[in-house]
Design a protein around this motif. Structure first.
Motif, PDB file in Angstrom:
ATOM      1  N   ALA A 225       0.836  -1.205   0.000  1.00 53.31           N
ATOM      2  CA  ALA A 225       0.000   0.000   0.000  1.00 53.31           C
ATOM      3  C   ALA A 225       0.871   1.255   0.000  1.00 53.31           C
ATOM      4  N   PHE A 226       1.979   1.201   0.728  1.00 49.70           N
ATOM      5  CA  PHE A 226       2.933   2.310   0.770  1.00 49.70           C
ATOM      6  C   PHE A 226       3.499   2.567  -0.629  1.00 49.70           C
ATOM      7  N   ILE A 227       3.834   1.491  -1.335  1.00 47.97           N
ATOM      8  CA  ILE A 227       4.329   1.601  -2.706  1.00 47.97           C
ATOM      9  C   ILE A 227       3.251   2.176  -3.621  1.00 47.97           C
ATOM     10  N   ALA A 228       2.034   1.663  -3.497  1.00 46.52           N
ATOM     11  CA  ALA A 228       0.937   2.126  -4.354  1.00 46.52           C
ATOM     12  C   ALA A 228       0.692   3.621  -4.174  1.00 46.52           C
ATOM     13  N   ASP A 229       0.727   4.090  -2.945  1.00 50.37           N
ATOM     14  CA  ASP A 229       0.533   5.521  -2.689  1.00 50.37           C
ATOM     15  C   ASP A 229       1.571   6.356  -3.422  1.00 50.37           C
ATOM     16  N   PHE A 230       2.820   5.887  -3.406  1.00 50.44           N
ATOM     17  CA  PHE A 230       3.903   6.624  -4.056  1.00 50.44           C
ATOM     18  C   PHE A 230       3.759   6.596  -5.569  1.00 50.44           C
TER      19      PHE A 230
END
Length: 367
Positions: A225-230
């Motif tokens: 999710a952290f990657i997707a946000d970025f």
């Protein structure tokens, strides 16, 4: 001494624009199959189809890898060799429905890739069209495991063995380790410093992810999710809905549940290593677990996302002196970036690596 260590390692130089046609509405009933990537024509190549495994899942996922509706600038995806970058390559594609590239085969200014994988500066594959690429996802793996993984890649290469199919035997590891340890632990540190120092995390130009966090059942979906946000912060890039991220993570990271035992590795263009020039040989090592979908055979349904190394796993050991060197370097890096006051995530990862190295040191002391 700290000064000596610094001298040794050196200082590194300074979807919603995605068409909804990319998304297949999944039923909430378990009896209905959905497809991760189904057999739909590649819009850039009518002779090519992009297929991955078909498995019942309950989430909305991109059906095909599509060209973006506008020109996009990829994020750099740097990692030290042997850190599992093939897995994240597919993760970026699955999250966005856009193709990810690599700096051996792609320039970076084509305007169609969501991310560009690289091992620069450890392996010299700097993207030729990277002048506008001002964001990166730095992918770290504990050197305790990244170095042995890279050694296995080298073993496969020198023995003309298909990449990611066989663990290096202990004898090869010890020989490679004792010859290359100083250079490679230095490379690991210099690689990390290069990307941290040149891409500012305070301006959302860089995030740091951990291989260990990504593959763990409890932290993997959150890391994804952290990657997707970025990724979603890039112009022209959208991602699957947040509620579907855990499913995407499961399909990519836990691919073995869906791939079964029928996995195969196909080298690019059908070449054997003996037919490759030096750049292609490096690319073979670099891209053994990445099937760039536009250039691979039509049916990719049995291709595994990550390493398929079979046989008994080998316990790759370091000498006590080497473990202490790893610990000293990690500690120096931790102190350096802790002092900056804005690298909490990086410091936390380095601290976790230090704990594990410390455990290995204690074990070595009792032997």
């Amino acid at each position: 001494s700290k000064a000596g260590l610094e001298k040794m390692i050196g200082h590194a130089s300074t979807a919603q624009l995605m068409s909804t046609a990319l998304l297949l509405a999944c039923t909430t009933y378990l009896a209905v199959n959905t497809y991760f990537f189904s057999s739909i024509e590649n819009p850039r190549d009518n002779n090519s189809r992009r297929i991955l495994n078909t498995t019942p899942i309950e989430c909305q996922l991109p059906q095909i890898l599509q060209e973006p509706d506008q020109t996009i600038i990829p994020v750099y995806a740097p990692s030290y060799p042997g850190s599992g970058s093939g897995m994240t390559h597919y993760l970026y594609e699955a999250l966005t429905g856009l193709e990810a590239g690599n700096s051996y085969n792609n320039r970076g200014d084509e305007g169609i890739y969501v991310a560009l994988r690289t091992h620069y500066p450890v392996l010299y594959n700097y993207a030729k069209g990277a002048s506008k690429m001002d964001r990166c996802i730095l992918h770290l793996r504990n050197p305790l495991y990244a170095l042995p993984s890279y050694a296995s890649q080298r073993f496969e290469h020198v023995n003309d063995i298909p990449t990611h199919t066989q663990h290096a035997p202990l004898e090869f590891w010890i020989q490679w380790r004792d010859k290359n340890f100083v250079e490679e632990i230095k490379n690991w540190a210099k690689h990390m410093q290069y990307w941290v120092n040149n891409y500012d995390n305070t301006q959302r130009k860089r995030i740091v992810i951990s291989y260990e966090h990504l593959i763990h059942e409890e932290t993997g979906p959150e890391e994804t999710a952290f990657i997707a946000d970025f990724l979603r912060e890039g112009d022209g890039v959208s991602t699957v809905p947040p509620e579907n991220v855990p499913c995407v993570w499961d399909r990519v990271v836990n691919y073995e549940k869906y791939a079964g035992n029928n996995r195969k590795l196909i080298n690019e263009g059908g070449k054997t290593r003996g037919m490759m020039n030096e750049e292609e040989q490096h690319r073979w090592i670099d891209d053994g677990d990445v099937r760039t979908l536009s250039s691979r055979p039509n049916d990719l349904s049995n291709l595994a996302v990550g390493s398929t190394r079979g046989g008994d796993k080998v316990e790759y050991i370091f000498t006590r002196h080497q473990l202490q060197t790893i610990s000293d370097i990690l500690n120096m890096l931790k102190e350096k970036y802790q002092a900056k006051g804005n690298e909490d995530r990086l410091v936390k990862i380095l601290d976790e690596y230090l704990v594990e190295v410390g455990e290995k040191l204690r074990e070595a002391s009792t032997e």
